[in-house]
Scaffold this active site. Structure first.
Site, short mmCIF file in Angstrom:
data_model
loop_
_atom_site.label_atom_id
_atom_site.label_comp_id
_atom_site.label_asym_id
_atom_site.label_seq_id
_atom_site.Cartn_x
_atom_site.Cartn_y
_atom_site.Cartn_z
CD GLU A 40 -2.62 1.32 2.49
OE1 GLU A 40 -2.73 0.37 3.28
OE2 GLU A 40 -3.62 2.03 2.59
NE ARG A 59 3.45 -7.68 10.35
CZ ARG A 59 2.82 -7.01 9.25
NH1 ARG A 59 1.81 -7.95 8.76
NH2 ARG A 59 3.14 -5.95 9.18
CE LYS A 114 2.95 0.00 5.22
NZ LYS A 114 2.39 0.10 3.61
P1 ATP Z 1 2.80 -2.39 8.11
O1 ATP Z 1 1.59 -3.27 9.09
O2 ATP Z 1 4.38 -2.47 8.56
O3 ATP Z 1 2.15 -1.05 8.10
P2 ATP Z 1 1.54 -3.68 5.75
O4 ATP Z 1 1.24 -4.86 5.95
O5 ATP Z 1 0.19 -2.72 6.26
O6 ATP Z 1 2.68 -3.26 6.73
P3 ATP Z 1 1.61 -3.47 3.21
O7 ATP Z 1 2.03 -2.53 2.09
O8 ATP Z 1 0.28 -3.72 3.01
O9 ATP Z 1 2.06 -2.93 4.59
O10 ATP Z 1 2.53 -4.66 2.70
C1 ATP Z 1 2.71 -5.28 1.55
C2 ATP Z 1 3.07 -6.56 1.64
O11 ATP Z 1 4.03 -6.85 2.62
C3 ATP Z 1 1.82 -7.30 2.45
O12 ATP Z 1 1.78 -8.54 1.43
C4 ATP Z 1 2.26 -7.86 3.63
O13 ATP Z 1 1.98 -8.95 4.19
C5 ATP Z 1 3.97 -7.62 3.48
N1 ATP Z 1 4.39 -7.42 4.78
C6 ATP Z 1 4.51 -6.29 5.51
N2 ATP Z 1 5.03 -6.42 6.83
C7 ATP Z 1 5.78 -7.66 6.91
C8 ATP Z 1 6.61 -8.23 7.58
N3 ATP Z 1 6.97 -7.66 8.64
N4 ATP Z 1 7.02 -9.26 7.27
C9 ATP Z 1 6.81 -9.85 5.90
N5 ATP Z 1 6.03 -9.34 5.26
C10 ATP Z 1 5.53 -8.27 5.55
MG MG Z 2 -1.66 -3.50 4.81
#
Ligand code: ATP
Ligand code: MG
Length: 567
Positions: free
Chosen positions: A36, A263, A273
């Site tokens: 995102e 994760r 984020k």
């Molecule tokens: P955050 O929770 O850190 O804000 P998010 O999951 O909202 O991260 P996205 O931009 O939606 O951020 O993530 C893009 C991809 O990265 C998704 O498929 C998510 O599952 C993966 N992802 C995010 N954080 C991790 C992590 N700590 N380890 C592995 N994959 C991750």
């Molecule tokens: Mg997300």
């Protein structure tokens, strides 16, 4: 690294992919990375990137980069550009660049299909009422059906179209899937698919007044792109029934399979984020690319290498069990990578002047030193030797303890890449502090002389006072003082910000070649650590270097001491 790691590095996802290829279920593997664009990527995202691109690369498949740009209020182009830079920096190139917003038209048509087949309806309960109607699923209590659930299809179609056209204010209606208000799975209790948002989208402009929810947009986008394996993190496990329900109830172009993995988490930092944004916006750090942050932009600026990050995630593997990895482990990967590649040089962090009294004044002698002790191919460098040199203040003690093998009055030490010197005189300033040392060198111990291999216990580094150049060095360290800053009960994570996360040394003396380096150039300062020119602030004539990592893991020692003290 787990000790029971198999000899062939595989994981349950890779095994599924192999099975699907062998059974003929798929001829080609297609994965995607779906960020995102509402912030910068961090080291956790790198795990997902390495997995998605890695699996497709290994089996000759494709990977799409797809921006999940369904929330016009939080997302923007700058974040998109930064994300693309980060993915490329990590060493991956996508086969296609897509946006969830590319599919807004198709998503709308599929939603109309669901309304027509009586599987979706326009809701006008308020958000609070919907929550109330949803019931207490945790205690297995059934929800209640909305009075609008059986609204005639034509009415829903009409309202939905008018929602799209911008006839209503935000929050007036939503579109919901008609699934099961008694489901034990809360996501199946008539989830919202669309909300009204009269906001300008950075790609579609004012075309849309409704925006799809993640669960609706994500699975359909996967299907449109022909994704075979939709790899996501464990928190989406609960969403899987809904993911599948949507696909089963539309004329889906393909049937992707969602697979969840844990994760990646690191200690001594925060990785959401939202938290990162708070640190940036409140000024606790200097931006998304602050070298102390776990963002990829920050790690890049700090001097961490993509090779080290890829090796780290590859070795740690992929599983379904959540764990927090020690920052020390990641730092070790960086250390190991830089150890192989970084040219060696000498730098004095806290200078103390030494006069070599038996060297002539005003002359420079050029010594030859290897750029890398194990890799001859890297060649040699010239090191200037002059009568006055700088050594590390901590390498001299007037009244040392027994095991101090560096310089002391009357004592001998080897100057790295040069010869053995003996301290003959200690000069003090008015307040009794050591201002300067006088030493005599032993000519018989220079390179090529019979005494060249004479052993003394200590070797110290140094830099010519005449040729050395002062630079600014930022000692990057952990951002927090506790392993889990978000997990300390009754405390705000900001309380644990490490006040020494970036101590600045204004007057570090380096060899001239280092001062002349450009942004991103990295070195090992012998006996001290790995350093690189700051990507943003290092300018010709005003070099600024970051400490990437120390040579040894000083935190491991501190943690051991703390554990002992606790015992
Ligand atoms: P955050 O929770 O850190 O804000 P998010 O999951 O909202 O991260 P996205 O931009 O939606 O951020 O993530 C893009 C991809 O990265 C998704 O498929 C998510 O599952 C993966 N992802 C995010 N954080 C991790 C992590 N700590 N380890 C592995 N994959 C991750
Ligand atoms: Mg997300």
């Amino acid at each position: 690294m787990s000790s029971d790691a198999p000899a062939v590095p595989t994981n349950f996802i890779r095994n599924i992919v192999i099975e699907d290829l062998e059974s003929g279920k798929h001829q080609e593997i297609v994965t995607r990375f779906p960020p995102e664009p509402n912030g910068h990527l961090h080291i956790g995202h790198a795990k997902s990137i390495c997995l998605n691109f890695g699996i497709a690369d290994e089996f000759g498949g494709r990977t799409n980069l797809r921006f999940d740009d369904t929330n016009p209020l939080k997302e923007n182009e700058d974040f998109m550009n930064a994300i693309m830079d980060d993915v490329r920096w990590l060493g991956f190139e996508w086969d296609n660049l897509f946006h969830a917003s590319d599919y807004f038209g198709q998503l709308y048509d599929f939603a109309v299909h669901l309304i027509r087949t009586e599987k979706a309806y326009v809701e006008e309960l308020s958000a609070d009422e919907m929550l109330d109607y949803r019931g207490d699923w945790m205690n297995n209590e059934p929800g209640r059906e909305s009075p609008w659930r059986n609204r005639p299809v034509e009415e829903s179609l009409d309202l939905f179209e008018r929602m799209k056209n911008g006839e209503f204010e935000d929050g007036k209606y939503v579109l919901r899937a008609k699934i099961d208000m008694n489901s034990p799975d809360r996501f199946m209790r008539d989830p919202v698919m669309y909300r009204i948002r009269n906001a300008r989208h950075h790609r579609t402009g004012d075309e849309w007044h409704i925006y799809p929810m993640y669960d609706w947009a994500h699975g359909i986008s996967d299907a449109i792109e022909g994704i075979t394996h939709s790899l996501c993190t464990l928190e989406f496990e609960e969403h899987r029934p809904l993911y599948e329900w949507f696909l089963e109830n539309i004329p889906t172009p393909s049937m992707p399979r969602q697979i969840e993995f844990s994760r990646g988490n690191l200690d001594y930092t925060v990785m959401s984020k939202r938290r990162l944004r708070e640190l940036v916006e409140e000024g606790h750090v200097k931006g998304w690319d602050d070298p102390r942050l776990p963002t990829l932009a920050g790690l890049r600026r700090r001097g961490f290498t993509p090779e080290a990050i890829r090796a780290f995630w590859s070795d740690l593997g992929v599983s379904k069990s959540n764990s927090i990895i020690s920052m020390g482990v990641l730092e070790n990967y960086v250390r190991n990578d830089l150890n192989v590649r970084a040219p060696r040089t000498m730098a004095v962090m806290d200078p103390l002047k030494v006069v070599l009294t038996n060297l002539p004044e005003g002359e420079t002698e050029w010594l030859e030193a290897p750029l890398h002790p194990q890799n001859e191919e890297m060649g040699t460098r010239r090191v200037a030797l002059t009568r006055e040199i700088w050594i590390e203040r901590s390498d001299f003690m007037e009244d040392p303890p027994r095991k101090f093998f560096r310089l002391k009055p009357g004592g001998e030490v080897r100057l790295r890449n040069a010869f053995i010197v003996q301290c003959t005189n200690v000069i003090k300033d008015g307040s009794g502090n050591v201002a300067e040392l006088h030493c005599e060198f032993d000519p018989d111990t220079r390179s090529g002389m019979p005494g060249a291999s004479r052993k003394v216990k200590g070797t110290i580094h140094w830099v010519s006072a005449e040729h050395g150049v002062p630079v600014e060095v930022r000692l990057c360290d952990r951002l927090f003082t506790v392993p889990n800053p978000l997990g300390e009960k009754d405390h705000d994570f900001r309380e644990f910000l490490n006040p020494h996360s970036m101590d600045v040394m204004e007057h570090v003396i380096v060899e001239p070649e280092v001062a002349e380096g450009g942004p991103g150039d990295f070195y090992q300062f012998e006996r001290t650590g790995y350093f690189c020119h700051d990507l943003v602030d290092s300018k010709s004539g005003r070099p600024v270097l970051n400490r990437i990592v120390t040579l040894r893991d000083s935190w491991a020692r501190i943690e051991k001491e703390m554990a002992q003290r606790r015992k």
